[in-house]
Design an enzyme around this catalytic site. Structure first.
Site, PDB file in Angstrom:
ATOM      1  N   ASP A 157       1.408 -18.065  -0.977  1.00 13.90           N
ATOM      2  CA  ASP A 157       0.855 -18.643   0.242  1.00 13.90           C
ATOM      3  C   ASP A 157       1.495 -17.999   1.458  1.00 13.90           C
ATOM      4  OD1 ASP A 157      -0.404 -20.595   2.057  1.00 13.90           O
ATOM      5  OD2 ASP A 157      -0.691 -21.792   0.261  1.00 13.90           O
ATOM      6  N   HIS A 196       0.724 -23.465   6.338  1.00 13.56           N
ATOM      7  CA  HIS A 196      -0.169 -23.686   5.197  1.00 13.56           C
ATOM      8  C   HIS A 196       0.590 -23.729   3.874  1.00 13.56           C
ATOM      9  CE1 HIS A 196      -3.402 -22.555   2.303  1.00 13.56           C
ATOM     10  NE2 HIS A 196      -4.237 -23.091   3.181  1.00 13.56           N
ATOM     11  N   SER A 418      -7.967 -25.665  -0.157  1.00 15.03           N
ATOM     12  CA  SER A 418      -6.537 -25.309  -0.186  1.00 15.03           C
ATOM     13  C   SER A 418      -5.673 -26.501  -0.536  1.00 15.03           C
ATOM     14  CB  SER A 418      -6.101 -24.765   1.187  1.00 15.03           C
ATOM     15  OG  SER A 418      -6.571 -23.467   1.399  1.00 15.03           O
TER      16      SER A 418
END
Length: 496
Positions: A157, A196, A418
């Site tokens: 990520d 994220h 996600s």
């Protein structure tokens, strides 16, 4: 898509042998501001032993030599570099990767109102907001096990804030790496400027430590593998490096909440796209051959991955270069459509496919909570979003930001496939904690540890058509369909 000085010193004290992939040789030569990065794909079976000389002769330097899969990452300021290297009979393709990145897909808009906490009967101080964990029976599963610390999850990520109080207890520094250069280096403090990766990491393995939230598998180890730059763009050399690192570091399962390649749909009849797609596919297959289960999110463009027709997201770097193009089944999404990869769609709190979630009868293996701020707001999920960990220094919409009352640690609400993928990864980690197996065996058991969902009335998705105006349609029956695969993951079934 973590706080003590002792943890920090453990990271800074890593030896080169632990932070540089054993199979990658690196060049420390300085590069100029005009340098470009290239992926050089050698023919299957060809040796890359003399690649350094060939690259140097073409005016470049080797960043990493992934000999096991015949892929070289190189840098050069020579505009004729690619054409020169292509002349070798051992080279199958060369592609510049600069300017061809893909970015973490933004969450669909909506749901700005902050959710109010309810009285928690399980978990930590903010667990009253974790409707997603309740939905897949995580509290009941934790009465059996929270997972084993012998299981290591690699989170590919934007990075990982390993100083966060919910991440630090389970952070595995020795198996973490920064692949943003194309070669693995130590994962430094402040590496997740985007946020994220810390969000997805918390959903997987946030510790049950009395504060904040609890992850699906709070006792397993979590390795951060930074696979993008700080803006959330996943360049091909970063993706190749990340899977090669996972293969060598002893990672059991990886979370992939992104799409890789210069284009969302990578069309293999284009020479440049094919070289990059093949390099990434080789890296993924190599990781799978070393026992790594690869789980990937479907994407947020609400399209049918099995019957693609349009792509308006590519190439998305530099911003503004996107253009709509017609595509066919000759074009595919990486890592989602690489054989053996487990694809995950998203649901909301009503157990319906989220309005934004992409899908496909051939790509959807399971579904998991990803949030839905428009169609599925409920009393348990007032804003429809998923709460998870967030770096203190990364930006999050103020109305979606929550701070733990005791530690002051930061959390953020988000939605997207996600967010769904990490739930499935956490359940897979629980499966691995109670029973070993090959990636294929675990993938099969993951699809069995589900609650089947039938195709819904698709008229509710009429305001959210696919690109080009086609309606969202669901194919298949309750045993397996394009919206939910085998069904929504169930943590209790995984450990029972």
């Amino acid at each position: 898509m973590k706080h003590s000085r002792r943890r920090l010193s453990a990271v800074l004290g890593l030896t080169a042998a632990l932070v540089v992939a054993p199979t990658a040789t690196t060049s420390m030569a300085a590069t100029g501001a005009t340098d470009s990065t290239y992926v050089v794909l050698y023919r299957q079976g060809a040796s890359t032993a003399d690649a350094g000389q060939a690259i140097a002769a073409a005016g470049g330097t080797v960043v990493a030599n992934y000999a096991e899969i015949g892929v070289i990452v190189a840098r050069s300021a020579n505009s004729g570099f690619a054409n020169t290297v292509k002349k070798s009979s051992e080279v199958d393709g060369v592609s510049a990767t600069s300017g061809l990145g893909t970015r973490v897909a933004p969450a669909a808009e909506g749901g700005s109102a902050e959710a109010e906490a309810v009285q928690a009967t399980w978990g930590d101080t903010l667990s009253g907001r974790q409707w997603d964990m309740v939905q897949i029976n995580v509290p009941q599963a934790h009465a059996v096990t929270g997972g084993s610390d012998s299981v290591v999850v690699g989170n590919l990520d934007t990075g990982l804030d390993f100083t966060h109080p919910d991440i630090a207890p389970n952070y595995d520094a020795t198996r973490s790496a920064d692949c943003s250069s194309g070669a693995a280096t130590p994962l430094a403090v402040g590496n997740d400027a985007h946020g994220h990766g810390t969000h997805t990491g918390g959903t997987i393995a946030a510790a049950a430590n009395g504060s904040g939230i609890v992850g699906v598998a709070p006792n397993v180890k979590l390795a951060g593998i930074k696979s993008s730059n700080d803006d959330g763009y996943f360049f091909p050399e970063m993706v190749v490096c990340s899977f090669m690192w996972a293969a060598k570091a002893g990672i059991n399962v990886t979370n992939n909440s992104y799409y890789a390649d210069p284009w969302l749909f990578n069309c293999k009849n284009d020479a440049e796209q094919r070289a990059i797609w093949e390099a990434e596919r080789r890296a993924i297959r190599y990781a799978q051959s070393k026992g790594v289960l690869v789980i990937a999110s479907q994407g947020n463009d609400r399209s049918d991955r099995t019957h693609p027709a349009f792509d308006d997201s590519s190439p998305d770097y530099p911003p503004g270069n996107e253009e709509e193009r017609r595509i066919t089944n000759a074009c595919s999404v990486v890592p989602l459509e690489v054989p053996g990869v487990v694809g995950v769609t998203a649901t909301g709190n009503l157990r319906l496919k989220s309005f934004y979630s992409s899908y496909g009868i051939s790509t959807a293996e399971v579904t998991a909570p990803g949030g839905d701020s428009i169609l599925q707001r409920t009393d348990a999920a007032p804003n429809g979003l998923v709460l998870s960990t967030w770096p203190a220094t990364a930006s999050c919409n103020p109305v979606r930001t929550v701070f733990d009352p005791g530690t002051g640690a930061k959390y953020c609400y988000a939605q997207g496939t996600s967010m769904a993928g990490p739930h499935a990864v956490g359940v897979a980690a629980l499966l691995m904690s109670v029973q070993s197996g090959t990636p294929g065996q675990v993938a099969a058991r993951l699809q069995q540890a589900t609650n089947p969902l039938s195709c819904p009335d698709t008229s509710i998705y009429a305001p959210f058509p696919q690109l080009g105006g086609a309606p969202q349609t669901c194919q298949g029956g309750p045993a397996h369909n394009s919206f939910y695969g085998a069904g929504e993951v169930d943590a209790l079934k995984a450990v029972s």
